[in-house]
Design a protein around this motif. Structure first.
Motif, short mmCIF file in Angstrom:
data_model
loop_
_atom_site.label_atom_id
_atom_site.label_comp_id
_atom_site.label_asym_id
_atom_site.label_seq_id
_atom_site.Cartn_x
_atom_site.Cartn_y
_atom_site.Cartn_z
N LEU A 1 -12.75 -2.17 -0.98
CA LEU A 1 -11.59 -1.56 -1.63
C LEU A 1 -11.98 -0.40 -2.55
O LEU A 1 -11.26 0.59 -2.65
N ILE A 2 -13.11 -0.53 -3.21
CA ILE A 2 -13.52 0.55 -4.12
C ILE A 2 -13.80 1.83 -3.33
O ILE A 2 -13.54 2.93 -3.81
N ASN A 3 -14.28 1.69 -2.10
CA ASN A 3 -14.50 2.87 -1.26
C ASN A 3 -13.19 3.51 -0.84
O ASN A 3 -13.07 4.74 -0.78
N LYS A 4 -12.17 2.69 -0.55
CA LYS A 4 -10.85 3.23 -0.23
C LYS A 4 -10.26 3.96 -1.43
O LYS A 4 -9.68 5.03 -1.29
N LEU A 5 -10.42 3.37 -2.60
CA LEU A 5 -9.96 4.00 -3.84
C LEU A 5 -10.65 5.34 -4.03
O LEU A 5 -10.00 6.36 -4.30
N ARG A 6 -11.95 5.35 -3.85
CA ARG A 6 -12.72 6.60 -3.97
C ARG A 6 -12.20 7.65 -3.00
O ARG A 6 -11.99 8.80 -3.36
N ASP B 1 0.77 5.14 -8.35
CA ASP B 1 0.63 5.68 -7.00
C ASP B 1 -0.51 5.00 -6.24
O ASP B 1 -0.38 4.67 -5.07
N LEU B 2 -1.62 4.78 -6.93
CA LEU B 2 -2.76 4.12 -6.30
C LEU B 2 -2.41 2.68 -5.92
O LEU B 2 -2.79 2.20 -4.85
N SER B 3 -1.68 2.02 -6.78
CA SER B 3 -1.27 0.64 -6.53
C SER B 3 -0.41 0.56 -5.27
O SER B 3 -0.63 -0.31 -4.42
N LEU C 1 -2.64 1.58 -2.05
CA LEU C 1 -3.68 0.64 -1.67
C LEU C 1 -3.20 -0.81 -1.62
O LEU C 1 -3.95 -1.70 -1.21
N GLY C 2 -1.96 -1.06 -2.05
CA GLY C 2 -1.43 -2.41 -2.03
C GLY C 2 -2.18 -3.35 -2.96
O GLY C 2 -2.42 -4.51 -2.62
N MET C 3 -2.51 -2.85 -4.15
CA MET C 3 -3.27 -3.63 -5.12
C MET C 3 -2.54 -3.67 -6.45
O MET C 3 -1.80 -2.76 -6.79
N LEU D 1 -6.92 -2.45 -9.98
CA LEU D 1 -7.31 -1.04 -9.84
C LEU D 1 -8.01 -0.53 -11.08
O LEU D 1 -9.00 0.20 -10.97
N ARG D 2 -7.49 -0.89 -12.24
CA ARG D 2 -8.11 -0.43 -13.48
C ARG D 2 -9.57 -0.87 -13.57
O ARG D 2 -10.42 -0.11 -14.03
#
Length: 81
Positions: free
Chosen positions: A2-7, A20-22, A25-27, A32-33
């Motif tokens: 997941l951290i790679n998707k966030l990146r 927006d990230l939430s 990414l459905g998190m 996320l924080r």
């Protein structure tokens, strides 16, 4: 991971709110924080100064908390949705 998707999302868009990230990414925002803090410690992202839109205090904090790709002071392109 997941951290790679966030990146990847932050690299692509250069900046995004926790909200927006939430959604993307459905998190949960708190999960996320934790990942954003890890990326921030590594110098990959940085939190932008707090945003406000008025004095009513009705805005969702997650929508106003914005992170940008790269270390502070690096040139980033402002992209809008």
């Amino acid at each position: 991971m997941l951290i790679n998707k966030l990146r990847d999302v932050l690299r692509e868009h250069q900046r995004a709110s926790v909200q927006d990230l939430s959604l993307k990414l459905g998190m949960a925002p708190d999960a996320l924080r934790a990942m954003l803090e890890t990326l921030e410690r590594k110098g990959r992202v940085h939190k932008l100064p707090a945003q406000t839109c008025g004095d009513c205090c009705k805005c969702d904090h997650d929508a106003l908390e914005v992170y940008a790709w790269g270390a502070p002071g690096e040139s980033t392109v402002s992209l809008h949705r």
